[in-house]
Design a protein around this motif. Structure first.
Motif, PDB file in Angstrom:
ATOM      1  N   GLU A   1       1.413   5.348   1.290  1.00  0.00           N
ATOM      2  CA  GLU A   1       1.157   3.953   1.379  1.00  0.00           C
ATOM      3  C   GLU A   1       0.520   3.499   0.019  1.00  0.00           C
ATOM      4  O   GLU A   1       0.627   2.139  -0.107  1.00  0.00           O
ATOM      5  CB  GLU A   1      -0.028   3.960   2.439  1.00  0.00           C
ATOM      6  CG  GLU A   1       0.336   4.094   3.781  1.00  0.00           C
ATOM      7  CD  GLU A   1      -0.655   4.584   4.869  1.00  0.00           C
ATOM      8  OE1 GLU A   1      -0.527   4.339   6.118  1.00  0.00           O
ATOM      9  OE2 GLU A   1      -1.933   4.923   4.613  1.00  0.00           O
ATOM     10  N   GLU A   2      -0.092   4.340  -0.665  1.00  0.00           N
ATOM     11  CA  GLU A   2      -0.660   3.717  -2.044  1.00  0.00           C
ATOM     12  C   GLU A   2       0.577   3.250  -2.906  1.00  0.00           C
ATOM     13  O   GLU A   2       0.318   2.306  -3.697  1.00  0.00           O
ATOM     14  CB  GLU A   2      -1.381   4.857  -2.837  1.00  0.00           C
ATOM     15  CG  GLU A   2      -2.031   4.718  -3.590  1.00  0.00           C
ATOM     16  CD  GLU A   2      -2.907   5.779  -4.493  1.00  0.00           C
ATOM     17  OE1 GLU A   2      -3.389   6.705  -3.738  1.00  0.00           O
ATOM     18  OE2 GLU A   2      -3.344   5.851  -5.587  1.00  0.00           O
ATOM     19  N   LEU A   3       1.850   3.914  -2.864  1.00  0.00           N
ATOM     20  CA  LEU A   3       2.778   3.672  -3.733  1.00  0.00           C
ATOM     21  C   LEU A   3       3.389   2.486  -3.524  1.00  0.00           C
ATOM     22  O   LEU A   3       4.509   1.964  -4.005  1.00  0.00           O
ATOM     23  CB  LEU A   3       3.503   4.854  -3.954  1.00  0.00           C
ATOM     24  CG  LEU A   3       3.092   5.942  -4.667  1.00  0.00           C
ATOM     25  CD1 LEU A   3       4.039   7.266  -4.969  1.00  0.00           C
ATOM     26  CD2 LEU A   3       2.344   5.673  -6.029  1.00  0.00           C
ATOM     27  N   GLY A   4       3.239   2.030  -2.002  1.00  0.00           N
ATOM     28  CA  GLY A   4       3.951   0.852  -1.336  1.00  0.00           C
ATOM     29  C   GLY A   4       5.410   1.316  -0.888  1.00  0.00           C
ATOM     30  O   GLY A   4       6.151   0.207  -0.696  1.00  0.00           O
ATOM     31  N   ILE A   5       5.428   2.547  -0.447  1.00  0.00           N
ATOM     32  CA  ILE A   5       6.718   2.957   0.035  1.00  0.00           C
ATOM     33  C   ILE A   5       6.675   2.714   1.532  1.00  0.00           C
ATOM     34  O   ILE A   5       7.259   2.317   2.107  1.00  0.00           O
ATOM     35  CB  ILE A   5       6.982   4.433  -0.423  1.00  0.00           C
ATOM     36  CG1 ILE A   5       7.047   4.703  -1.831  1.00  0.00           C
ATOM     37  CG2 ILE A   5       8.282   5.008   0.567  1.00  0.00           C
ATOM     38  CD1 ILE A   5       7.126   6.218  -2.026  1.00  0.00           C
TER      39      ILE A   5
END
Lengths: 502, 518
Positions: B128-132
């Motif tokens: 979620e943090e990396l936008g995946i």
């Protein structure tokens, strides 16, 4: 060499020059009617220019005073050089010149004058050995027999089996060889320089024969059933232009892109249902469409300030901005100062783009493989969405809703999954069949279209019909097309496969 | 297709060249080199002594090893404590190493992560943090970044002379074999649906001691699953994930492969994975980027010992040829266990550790290979090959026309014992490796050799932990998880399965445990 030997050699030269000369003339006529169409006009004008040039050459022969044999051989080599490479040169310059007729008639004139110069020189060389009546009789006999041979060989053997460019080189080589033999047999001052010159010409023509691509392969032409006027393999695709009387067709990798007879239906339907309702549109993005035909329709709106065309293959816009026949088709779209061409992959370009457009045209090839299929995915539309103004619209060409019904509605579903509102529509293009488009926008488009002047297909009533889907084309359920499922390519393969097998 | 004169000349010329080459009996030499883990530096731990430290630096916590587990631990500790991460190689990433040339980025090892299960909470938070993971749909299913999901087509298999979609053999399969397929997959599905049976991280699952005791092959025999295509497929899957086939790995590990994946997505099928041209190197780089100032590269840790309230970490700087002592309050040792037990003073060696050696090659080609049947996929396997086939590094590229490409060729060295294979592997020259790789590719794609521009080879002596029978639920692994004083351990070998999720979660857990004790 005996006098008799020299005589025979010179008469053999008459025969070759006659054969080669007529072959060059026929080549020029063939290429002209291939590339420009209207074969009666092309053959008449080419023959006319050629015969006139022969007259000019004959007249010029009076200025040759000394070293008759040397000049004769020099001219023979020049004929070999110009005549032999004419066909290949004409094909090569065709896509790059505004008026093809200038190089065409120039080369016909040069070859014609050289051939015209050659016959009087021969007569004079032989005049010492023969009576006038024998001389005239023999020279013209060989001349006309050569012409007969050429006129039979050309259509029956040379064009089908050798191809146009190769035939040119072949006869150039024959010309040069005869010149070299004559050079060896006759006593000529400065023979060494001439020999080097002749061998150079011969080497050039042999290289041409081996390394020029087979410009018009007979098999390829037969597959199209039309005359191929241009074909080229770029790193991205094979571009082929054909002509059949006044109908010009563009094929990419063998797939028809347009026919000049009815492309206006396709391109009017592609552009105007959307753009005619966007009164405030100023900036337009065209993805694909390197033929400039969509741009032609866009430029009908005077309020449009900029058109950015992104096409992967630089060869397409270049061809369609230089070649006369093609610029006539797209009304010189690429010479408009409003138009900017970017040679880039649409996906990569959209990824780095920060500009916003009022109207986006996605005119990609049909999704027949996984690579092109990526340009119809939710991932792609998400990128396009970011480049679309809030009250703008995007139009997508989406194959035939009749033949590939599920594919068509798959694109619609994909646009919905990407958050667009859509207006699917279709038009009948005789050379394509029923063809489908989808207009996509952030919110429903309002207002009546205001069509520009000069349209040949669209008006208020034909516009209303576009949106009516008869029962055999109405919506069917389909999955959204994503990078990770490529549903569209799978539908497309099945549907077109079924249609083409019938 | 009609042959043009130029093509003919090229073919004739090429044929003549081949004949000449044949006469000289000299195989083609490919440009490239052997790259990869610093085996020589690593062997100094075994063989050589290191100079005493001549400098002492203070750091509150030290992380040893910059693979996925070490990066995860450092990421958790960063900002909370004064931190230093020490890495042997010039690049962090461990098994998620990657490279790049003019054509593409490419992986050197781990190259994808399946959709994480709900219980893989650390990995989900990272994604979620990396936008995946971009958000959730109304049903609560995660929406993945479409460009990170593996593009279709994902897999193809060359079998009976034809490429087919997917890896499970379909051509020429008899009805009897198909019944075994059905029975096998029904059994896997039953395990998959049993709550708490097979999980990721695996310690959340159940031991099933009867599965852990025997090999996957023995368990399949006991169930009467002897169909050749099924055996090949299961063996392929085990070799792919564990570097060893069904004769070596435990039935528990074999079943885990098929029964543990329950990840779902709003916009992808259950069997989808996320991947990038550089494989998990993409993730490793995202993890290491914010830590850049806290990472010391090219340093080999040779001693970790406790003294009073301090933990000393002695490391040798390979470039400066000198040792430095780091004085810390605690450490996370994220090196593999076979290293850890050499450098942590007083740590009892774990019994029964086996690591699978691997060879990974990146082969640069002038044009993508094709072949009859299904078109080029992301992962391409030939049933006749002993390698695992190749992954196309440019598969995730979005541009429609691809000419040159890089194939990542995976080859677990499992024909003999790991020790023998390791010896054979390091003895081979670059030319010898290229010969083997080209021969394997040529068998799959006749004529492909002429398209090869470059071959780089990476040898993984201890590529990944091998889940042999008894290891996963045995005493050795249980003890590996215990900290040693203020040294906490984090590595996928503590799970017995070399998976991104295991490594990442171990790293987070070790950091949390250390933080709790500081």
């Amino acid at each position: 060499m005996s006098n008799r030997g020299v005589r025979l050699l010179l008469l053999a030269s008459v025969f070759t020059i006659a054969t080669c000369g007529l072959i060059y003339e026929l080549l020029a006529g063939t290429i002209a009617s291939y590339l420009l169409g209207d074969s009666v006009t092309q053959f008449s004008t080419v023959i006319g220019v050629y015969l006139f040039a022969m007259g000019v050459g004959s007249w010029l022969s009076r200025y040759v005073e000394r070293n008759l044999a040397g000049v004769f051989i020099q001219v023979e080599f020049l004929i070999a050089l110009f005549g032999g490479s004419a066909a290949a040169c004409l094909f090569a310059v065709f896509p790059h010149v505004n008026s093809f007729r200038v190089p065409l008639y120039a080369i016909v004139f040069v070859v014609g004058s050289l051939v015209g110069l050659e016959v009087p020189l021969l007569l004079r060389l032989l005049s010492a050995q023969l009576h006038l009546k024998d001389l005239i009789s023999k020279v013209f006999t060989f001349d006309y027999i050569g012409a007969l041979l050429a006129s039979l060989l050309f259509p029956l053997f040379l064009v089908p089996y050798c191809g146009v460019a190769q035939t040119g080189f072949l006869f150039g080589i024959l010309n040069a060889v005869v010149g070299l033999i004559a050079l060896w047999a006759l006593e000529i001052p400065n023979a060494r320089a001439l020999r080097i010159y002749g061998i150079g010409v011969l080497a050039f023509l042999v290289a041409g024969l081996f390394f020029s691509e087979r410009i018009v392969a007979w098999s390829e032409a037969a597959a199209y059933g039309e005359d191929i006027i241009y074909t080229r393999s770029t790193p991205y695709q094979r571009i082929t232009l054909t002509r059949h009387s006044d109908d010009i067709r563009l094929y990419l990798n063998g797939n028809l892109q347009f026919s000049s007879r009815d492309e206006y239906r396709y391109h009017e339907a592609l552009i105007h249902p959307g753009l005619a309702r966007l009164r405030n549109a100023r900036h337009v993005l065209v993805l694909g469409g390197g033929d400039g035909l969509a741009v032609r329709e866009i430029l009908r709106y005077p309020q449009i300030e900029s058109v950015t065309l992104v096409d992967l293959d630089p060869a397409m816009p270049r061809l369609f901005s230089t070649q006369e026949i093609l610029t006539r088709l797209n009304a010189g779209a690429f010479s408009s100062p409003k138009v900017r061409v970017v040679n880039s992959d649409a996906f990569a370009w959209l990824k780095q783009n920060r500009r916003v457009f009022d109207f986006i045209v996605a005119d990609f090839p049909d999704p027949s493989n996984f690579s092109v299929g990526k340009l119809y995915t939710t991932a792609f539309y998400a990128r396009a969405q970011a480049a679309l103004a809030p009250d703008g619209a995007m139009v997508i060409q989406c194959t035939s809703p009749f033949i590939a019904r599920k594919s068509f509605w798959c694109v619609d579903e994909t646009l919905h999954a990407s958050g667009f509102v859509t207006e699917p529509y279709h038009v009948y293009v005789p050379s394509f069949g029923e063809w489908g488009f989808i207009l996509a926008s952030h919110r429903a488009l309002a207002g009546e279209p205001e069509f520009p002047a000069g349209l040949r297909y669209l008006d208020a009533s034909s516009f209303a019909e576009l949106f009516i889907f008869p029962p055999d084309m109405v919506k069917v359920p389909a999955d959204a097309n994503r990078l990770n499922n490529q549903a569209l390519v799978r539908y497309f393969e099945t549907e077109w496969g079924r249609y083409l097998r019938q | 297709m009609k042959t043009t004169r130029r093509q003919f000349l090229a073919t004739a010329g090429g044929g003549a060249m081949a004949l000449l080459a044949g006469c000289g009996n000299s195989p083609r030499v490919f440009p490239g080199r052997i790259v990869g883990a610093s085996a020589a530096a690593g062997h100094r731990l075994r063989d050589g002594a290191f100079p005493a430290p001549d400098e002492t630096l203070d750091a509150e916590v030290v992380v040893i090893g910059g693979g996925i587990a070490g990066l995860a631990a450092a990421r958790r500790l960063d900002g909370r404590r004064d931190l230093l991460l020490v890495e042997l190689e010039q690049e962090t990433g461990g098994n998620a190493a990657c490279g790049r040339n003019a054509v593409s980025a490419y992986p050197w090892g781990a190259h994808y992560v399946p959709l994480p299960n709900e219980e893989s909470t650390e990995v989900i938070a990272l994604f979620e943090e990396l936008g995946i993971i971009r958000g959730k749909d109304p049903r609560g299913l995660p929406i993945y970044d479409e460009e990170a999901l593996c593009s279709d087509p994902m897999e193809r298999l060359l079998d009976c002379g034809r490429w087919q979609e997917g890896f499970l053999p379909q051509l020429g399969v008899t009805p009897g074999e198909r019944r075994q397929y059905d029975a096998f997959f029904a059994r896997m599905e039953a395990f998959r649906r049993t709550p708490g049976a097979f999980a990721i991280p695996l310690d959340l699952g159940s031991p099933y001691p009867e599965l852990d005791r025997i090999t996957m092959a023995a368990w399949m025999n006991a169930n009467g699953w002897d169909a050749a295509p099924l055996r090949w497929y299961v063996d392929y899957c085990c070799r792919d994930d564990y570097g060893a086939g069904i004769e070596h790995v435990s039935a528990w590990a074999g079943v885990h492969y098929f029964a543990s994946r329950r990840g779902r997505a709003a916009n992808a099928e259950r069997d989808s994975v996320v991947t990038w041209p550089e494989g998990n190197g993409w993730l490793a780089q995202k993890l290491s980027a914010p830590l850049a100032a806290r990472i010391r590269r090219g340093c080999i840790v040779w001693n970790i010992e406790a003294a009073g309230k301090y933990t000393f970490v002695d490391c040798f700087d390979l470039a400066r040829e000198r040792s430095v002592r780091l004085r810390a309050r605690g450490a996370v040792c994220a090196a593999p266990r076979f290293i850890a037990q050499r450098i942590v003073r007083g740590l009892a060696p774990a019994q029964g550790l086996e690591y699978s050696p691997w060879m990974v090659a990146n082969v640069t080609l002038d044009s993508p290979p094709v072949g009859p049947g299904a078109p080029l996929a992301w992962d391409n396997v030939s049933r006749r090959s002993r390698s695992l086939g190749y992954v196309v590094a440019t598969h995730q590229n979005l541009n429609p026309v691809q000419r040159e490409t890089v194939l990542t060729h995976y080859w677990p060295l499992d024909a003999q014992s790991p020790a023998d294979e390791r010896r054979r592997a390091v003895a081979r020259t670059h030319d010898e490796w290229c010969g083997l790789i080209a021969e394997d590719l040529e068998e799959t794609h006749p004529g492909v050799t002429g398209q090869i521009r470059n071959i780089d080879v990476w040898l993984w002596g201890h590529g990944m932990i091998r889940p042999v029978p008894g290891f996963i639920w045995g005493e050795a692994r249980r003890r590996m998880r215990e900290p040693h004083g203020m040294v906490f351990f984090a590595h996928s070998d503590m799970s017995g399965l070399s998976l991104f999720e295991e490594a990442y979660t171990r790293g987070c857990q070790a950091a949390d445990a250390l933080l709790a004790r500081l």
